[in-house]
Design a protein around this motif. Structure first.
Motif, PDB file in Angstrom:
ATOM      1  N   GLN A   1       0.797  -1.244   0.000  1.00  0.00           N
ATOM      2  CA  GLN A   1       0.000   0.000   0.000  1.00  0.00           C
ATOM      3  C   GLN A   1       0.825   1.287   0.000  1.00  0.00           C
ATOM      4  OE1 GLN A   1      -3.229  -0.560  -0.551  1.00  0.00           O
ATOM      5  NE2 GLN A   1      -2.696  -2.722  -0.401  1.00  0.00           N
ATOM      6  N   GLN A   2       2.153   1.154  -0.143  1.00  0.00           N
ATOM      7  CA  GLN A   2       2.992   2.351  -0.168  1.00  0.00           C
ATOM      8  C   GLN A   2       3.490   2.570  -1.595  1.00  0.00           C
ATOM      9  OE1 GLN A   2       4.507   4.032   2.910  1.00  0.00           O
ATOM     10  NE2 GLN A   2       2.694   3.112   3.851  1.00  0.00           N
ATOM     11  N   LEU A   3       3.395   3.794  -2.060  1.00  0.00           N
ATOM     12  CA  LEU A   3       3.905   4.127  -3.390  1.00  0.00           C
ATOM     13  C   LEU A   3       5.238   4.865  -3.237  1.00  0.00           C
ATOM     14  CD1 LEU A   3       3.517   4.388  -6.490  1.00  0.00           C
ATOM     15  CD2 LEU A   3       2.378   6.565  -6.049  1.00  0.00           C
ATOM     16  N   THR A   4       6.266   4.377  -3.947  1.00  0.00           N
ATOM     17  CA  THR A   4       7.536   5.095  -3.930  1.00  0.00           C
ATOM     18  C   THR A   4       7.621   5.993  -5.155  1.00  0.00           C
ATOM     19  OG1 THR A   4       8.609   3.281  -2.765  1.00  0.00           O
ATOM     20  CG2 THR A   4      10.051   4.837  -3.897  1.00  0.00           C
ATOM     21  N   MET A   5       7.714   7.283  -4.903  1.00  0.00           N
ATOM     22  CA  MET A   5       7.880   8.238  -6.002  1.00  0.00           C
ATOM     23  C   MET A   5       9.303   8.792  -5.957  1.00  0.00           C
ATOM     24  SD  MET A   5       4.245  10.272  -5.866  1.00  0.00           S
ATOM     25  CE  MET A   5       4.158  10.313  -4.074  1.00  0.00           C
ATOM     26  N   ILE A   6       9.754   9.268  -7.103  1.00  0.00           N
ATOM     27  CA  ILE A   6      11.064   9.916  -7.160  1.00  0.00           C
ATOM     28  C   ILE A   6      10.825  11.402  -7.396  1.00  0.00           C
ATOM     29  CG2 ILE A   6      13.340   9.851  -8.258  1.00  0.00           C
ATOM     30  CD1 ILE A   6      12.371   7.118  -7.230  1.00  0.00           C
ATOM     31  N   TYR A   7      11.473  12.248  -6.608  1.00  0.00           N
ATOM     32  CA  TYR A   7      11.369  13.686  -6.875  1.00  0.00           C
ATOM     33  C   TYR A   7      12.771  14.285  -6.869  1.00  0.00           C
ATOM     34  CZ  TYR A   7      12.222  14.715  -1.943  1.00  0.00           C
ATOM     35  OH  TYR A   7      12.800  14.817  -0.707  1.00  0.00           O
ATOM     36  N   LEU A   8      12.859  15.523  -7.325  1.00  0.00           N
ATOM     37  CA  LEU A   8      14.154  16.204  -7.370  1.00  0.00           C
ATOM     38  C   LEU A   8      14.253  17.194  -6.229  1.00  0.00           C
ATOM     39  CD1 LEU A   8      14.081  16.918 -11.197  1.00  0.00           C
ATOM     40  CD2 LEU A   8      15.651  15.333 -10.050  1.00  0.00           C
ATOM     41  N   LYS A   9      15.233  17.026  -5.354  1.00  0.00           N
ATOM     42  CA  LYS A   9      15.481  18.045  -4.331  1.00  0.00           C
ATOM     43  C   LYS A   9      15.936  19.308  -5.079  1.00  0.00           C
ATOM     44  CE  LYS A   9      17.749  18.132   0.088  1.00  0.00           C
ATOM     45  NZ  LYS A   9      18.742  17.482   0.943  1.00  0.00           N
ATOM     46  N   LYS A  10      16.928  19.118  -5.926  1.00  0.00           N
ATOM     47  CA  LYS A  10      17.197  20.099  -6.989  1.00  0.00           C
ATOM     48  C   LYS A  10      17.673  19.330  -8.215  1.00  0.00           C
ATOM     49  CE  LYS A  10      21.669  21.286  -4.924  1.00  0.00           C
ATOM     50  NZ  LYS A  10      22.611  22.347  -4.608  1.00  0.00           N
ATOM     51  N   ILE A  11      17.997  20.038  -9.293  1.00  0.00           N
ATOM     52  CA  ILE A  11      18.454  19.346 -10.492  1.00  0.00           C
ATOM     53  C   ILE A  11      19.720  18.537 -10.160  1.00  0.00           C
ATOM     54  CG2 ILE A  11      19.443  19.680 -12.815  1.00  0.00           C
ATOM     55  CD1 ILE A  11      16.414  20.128 -12.686  1.00  0.00           C
ATOM     56  N   GLY A  12      19.728  17.257 -10.511  1.00  0.00           N
ATOM     57  CA  GLY A  12      20.883  16.401 -10.220  1.00  0.00           C
ATOM     58  C   GLY A  12      20.834  15.772  -8.835  1.00  0.00           C
ATOM     59  N   GLN A  13      19.767  16.043  -8.069  1.00  0.00           N
ATOM     60  CA  GLN A  13      19.644  15.469  -6.714  1.00  0.00           C
ATOM     61  C   GLN A  13      18.295  14.782  -6.512  1.00  0.00           C
ATOM     62  OE1 GLN A  13      20.530  17.596  -3.160  1.00  0.00           O
ATOM     63  NE2 GLN A  13      22.559  18.219  -3.866  1.00  0.00           N
ATOM     64  N   PRO A  14      18.140  13.583  -7.083  1.00  0.00           N
ATOM     65  CA  PRO A  14      16.874  12.869  -6.897  1.00  0.00           C
ATOM     66  C   PRO A  14      16.758  12.261  -5.502  1.00  0.00           C
ATOM     67  CG  PRO A  14      18.401  11.528  -8.158  1.00  0.00           C
ATOM     68  CD  PRO A  14      19.093  12.846  -7.937  1.00  0.00           C
ATOM     69  N   GLU A  15      15.514  12.157  -5.025  1.00  0.00           N
ATOM     70  CA  GLU A  15      15.253  11.554  -3.712  1.00  0.00           C
ATOM     71  C   GLU A  15      14.050  10.618  -3.817  1.00  0.00           C
ATOM     72  OE1 GLU A  15      16.738  12.084  -0.738  1.00  0.00           O
ATOM     73  OE2 GLU A  15      18.093  13.739  -1.282  1.00  0.00           O
ATOM     74  N   PHE A  16      14.010   9.645  -2.910  1.00  0.00           N
ATOM     75  CA  PHE A  16      12.842   8.765  -2.822  1.00  0.00           C
ATOM     76  C   PHE A  16      11.795   9.385  -1.900  1.00  0.00           C
ATOM     77  CE2 PHE A  16      16.256   5.870  -3.971  1.00  0.00           C
ATOM     78  CZ  PHE A  16      15.657   5.083  -4.941  1.00  0.00           C
ATOM     79  N   TYR A  17      10.538   9.199  -2.266  1.00  0.00           N
ATOM     80  CA  TYR A  17       9.449   9.675  -1.414  1.00  0.00           C
ATOM     81  C   TYR A  17       8.418   8.557  -1.341  1.00  0.00           C
ATOM     82  CZ  TYR A  17       5.968  12.889   0.489  1.00  0.00           C
ATOM     83  OH  TYR A  17       5.043  13.513   1.310  1.00  0.00           O
ATOM     84  N   CYS A  18       8.355   7.914  -0.187  1.00  0.00           N
ATOM     85  CA  CYS A  18       7.490   6.756  -0.020  1.00  0.00           C
ATOM     86  C   CYS A  18       6.288   7.164   0.822  1.00  0.00           C
ATOM     87  CB  CYS A  18       8.287   5.640   0.656  1.00  0.00           C
ATOM     88  SG  CYS A  18       7.426   4.074   0.643  1.00  0.00           S
ATOM     89  N   TYR A  19       5.094   6.908   0.290  1.00  0.00           N
ATOM     90  CA  TYR A  19       3.899   7.474   0.930  1.00  0.00           C
ATOM     91  C   TYR A  19       2.717   6.540   0.667  1.00  0.00           C
ATOM     92  CZ  TYR A  19       1.907  11.712   2.960  1.00  0.00           C
ATOM     93  OH  TYR A  19       1.341  12.613   3.818  1.00  0.00           O
ATOM     94  N   PRO A  20       1.757   6.428   1.607  1.00  0.00           N
ATOM     95  CA  PRO A  20       0.612   5.542   1.360  1.00  0.00           C
ATOM     96  C   PRO A  20      -0.129   5.953   0.091  1.00  0.00           C
ATOM     97  CG  PRO A  20       0.657   6.245   3.650  1.00  0.00           C
ATOM     98  CD  PRO A  20       1.680   7.067   2.939  1.00  0.00           C
ATOM     99  N   ILE A  21      -0.451   4.991  -0.745  1.00  0.00           N
ATOM    100  CA  ILE A  21      -1.087   5.289  -2.030  1.00  0.00           C
ATOM    101  C   ILE A  21      -2.401   6.045  -1.832  1.00  0.00           C
ATOM    102  CG2 ILE A  21      -1.979   2.890  -2.117  1.00  0.00           C
ATOM    103  CD1 ILE A  21      -1.237   5.102  -5.185  1.00  0.00           C
ATOM    104  N   LYS A  22      -3.147   5.701  -0.779  1.00  0.00           N
ATOM    105  CA  LYS A  22      -4.423   6.385  -0.547  1.00  0.00           C
ATOM    106  C   LYS A  22      -4.220   7.884  -0.338  1.00  0.00           C
ATOM    107  CE  LYS A  22      -7.519   2.835   1.148  1.00  0.00           C
ATOM    108  NZ  LYS A  22      -8.030   2.155   2.329  1.00  0.00           N
ATOM    109  N   GLN A  23      -3.171   8.228   0.437  1.00  0.00           N
ATOM    110  CA  GLN A  23      -2.926   9.649   0.712  1.00  0.00           C
ATOM    111  C   GLN A  23      -2.367  10.358  -0.520  1.00  0.00           C
ATOM    112  OE1 GLN A  23      -1.249  10.456   4.638  1.00  0.00           O
ATOM    113  NE2 GLN A  23      -1.891   8.412   5.266  1.00  0.00           N
ATOM    114  N   VAL A  24      -1.563   9.625  -1.315  1.00  0.00           N
ATOM    115  CA  VAL A  24      -1.073  10.219  -2.558  1.00  0.00           C
ATOM    116  C   VAL A  24      -2.260  10.603  -3.430  1.00  0.00           C
ATOM    117  CG1 VAL A  24       0.173   9.769  -4.718  1.00  0.00           C
ATOM    118  CG2 VAL A  24       1.108   8.941  -2.546  1.00  0.00           C
TER     119      VAL A  24
END
Lengths: 362, 362
Positions: free
Chosen positions: A326-349
């Protein structure tokens, strides 16, 4: 120009060769990895008429026995039916463990031919000769193979590395502009993950023609980055997931659009929209989204689509392969060249997206 | 009795556990490798009614959500149609990358379920729970998966290691005698490759009942040997080919017999006939063939079949997967415990067999 990039995957080490007019050197390059054998050239109805004869002549001259197998062009060819047909033909023509498959085409052909190679006789040799920009920078690199099911894209497949990937950027000249631009969507994604000179280079691309003029540099930078990632994590346990930047929303909008959007276009939308949402959340630095949108718009890539926020869109999102417990892992950019994982319950996403996307719509 | 054998394959390390009444410890054993998840128990119409309920109860008690998928019993279930059906059901029930498949059955179920696990979402977790002697000593160990084509057996498949193999010798008590004896054909083959105590032990087996009484020791010795081989050569590049002793003639006669012979029976025929031929050639020590025939006949395994030497037999032999550039690699025994490779042009092998087998027939 001739560049060799070595992929050190856990299961195998092999070369990706980027060579202008590389098709003319096909015989020589294939002979560096294959002894004479039977070769099934798998291609589609668009690419076959352009290059299959040339490929066959080169291989014949090298002592290879060639069978050309052609599937219809388009995503719908990534089916059980075509997989079964190809394997049936390999068996009828008595292909053995020492024989090989050469995938000549875009991502569809590469994915389908790669899967066939990986399961026929528990795996026979494979060479990828990608002819679309998307396949050259993305799908031919890293050994992912697949077919689609009614329930979703790429639900059946393997990780199976080829013996060689031969990239000839000059074949891109025959691509329709929309196909070239589509591939650039994946390149902008890669550049956003890498940053630095690669990101600067994309800043100078202001038209589809400029993509073509800079094709070699853009392909090389994308492939080098992807080869690094695959070497560290062949089967997408963690680091390879970074490549999914833009793909979570992208896949969902692509599926909801039912073939109207190309994959690279959907990735562009996913990349922009996710950046916008994470910039609002103050997790992505101010200005990143604008840099992304400038690059995408410069070549005519879309930033949004009517399917964003529809029932079909959310249905597709809920069945994302990357959801675990039930957790979705998304990738986002802290800034350009700095990706981070963001894991969050799919329902809340979904709740969050519903709020944000409807605000934008209203 | 409880024995653990560790398989150190290149792609993965995992345990094979041989446990009397192991089915009763299923929950505990599965929990050592799997967190709670959805589990598809794949079984057939013979084995399902005996054990599926028990397996489901145990898994439910461990917090697993269970779906039982049943295929018809018999080799014909190793088909594209069943593979597609299973994968369709996994997709419909939204199985994700963290979920798993448990194969509950003989070799057919293990091969089919293993292939499904290896290609669904590019590979989900797998546990093998083999219920036939053949599957316990052979097909469940080493990660070979497969379906059949019209053109031949096991022509489509993968190498895909499970997270655990749980062998419960007490389930063999429900097997029909012919199925038990069939599995023993593969055991005699293993013992002939290993020699020493293992070969001595098979010398004491004089009836199907004696197989059952000595099942634990016979299974353990076979599995230990196979685990060693798989650790040295997971994808059958060389050493793993030793396991093909008896299989070259065996596969051909099995295919020619079209389902009348069981696999282990065909292996027995292949093992005996090849030994006889190589003993005549003075490559196999005098007396080896007699030792083999004594062991096979003691439990009622066949040494010959009417299909040996027929057109169908030779047709199957010519399409052996192990033929490379017109050369067939056969395994023979220099003496018991000393296997050797014998690589020879397929045409000449056929000429030689035609001469030898017709002499015997006349």
């Amino acid at each position: 120009m001739e560049k060799t990039i070595i992929v050190n995957a856990k299961s195998k080490t092999y070369n990706i060769e980027i060579i202008d007019h590389g098709l003319k050197k096909l015989r020589e390059k294939v002979q560096t990895v294959w002894s004479p054998r039977k070769v099934a050239v798998i291609t589609d109805e668009n690419v076959g008429p352009l290059y299959a004869n040339q490929v066959q002549r080169q291989l014949n001259a090298g002592g290879f026995v060639v069978e050309v197998l052609t599937v219809p062009a388009g995503e719908s060819s990534k089916s059980w039916m075509n997989l079964e047909k190809i394997i049936q033909q390999l068996a009828e023509k008595h292909f053995g463990r020492q024989d090989g498959i050469l995938a000549l085409g875009g991502g569809v052909v590469g994915d389908l031919a790669g899967l066939a190679a990986s399961i026929y006789l528990r795996g026979i040799a494979l060479i990828q000769l990608p002819t679309s920009l998307l396949a050259q920078v993305d799908s031919s690199v890293g050994g992912k193979t697949a077919i689609d099911l009614a329930a979703g894209k790429n639900l059946v497949g393997t990780f199976y590395q080829p013996d060689l990937v031969l990239i000839d950027p000059t074949v891109l000249l025959t691509l329709k502009s929309r196909c070239l631009v589509e591939g650039y969507g994946e390149i902008v994604k890669c550049a956003a993950l890498v940053g630095g000179d690669f990101w600067q280079l994309t800043g100078q691309i202001k038209s589809p023609q400029a993509i073509m003029r800079n094709a070699n540099a853009l392909i090389e930078a994308s492939v080098r980055f992807k080869a690094q990632i695959v070497a560290a994590d062949e089967t997408e346990t963690r680091r390879r997931q970074l490549l999914n930047l833009g793909h979570t929303l992208g896949h969902a909008v692509e599926q909801a659009a039912g073939g109207r959007l190309f994959h690279g276009e959907a990735v562009a939308i996913g990349l922009y929209q996710l950046s916008r949402l994470f910039e609002q959340k103050k997790l992505t630095a101010v200005g990143v989204t604008e840099q992304i949108s400038t690059r995408l718009q410069a070549v005519g890539l879309p930033l949004s689509d009517d399917e964003l926020g529809t029932t079909d869109f959310y249905r597709a999102l809920k069945h994302d392969k990357k959801i675990k417990q039930q957790q979705l892992t998304m990738i986002y950019l802290k800034k350009i060249g700095q990706p981070e994982f963001y894991c969050y319950p799919i329902k809340q996403v979904i709740g969050w997206l519903q709020q944000e996307l409807s605000q934008k719509k209203s």
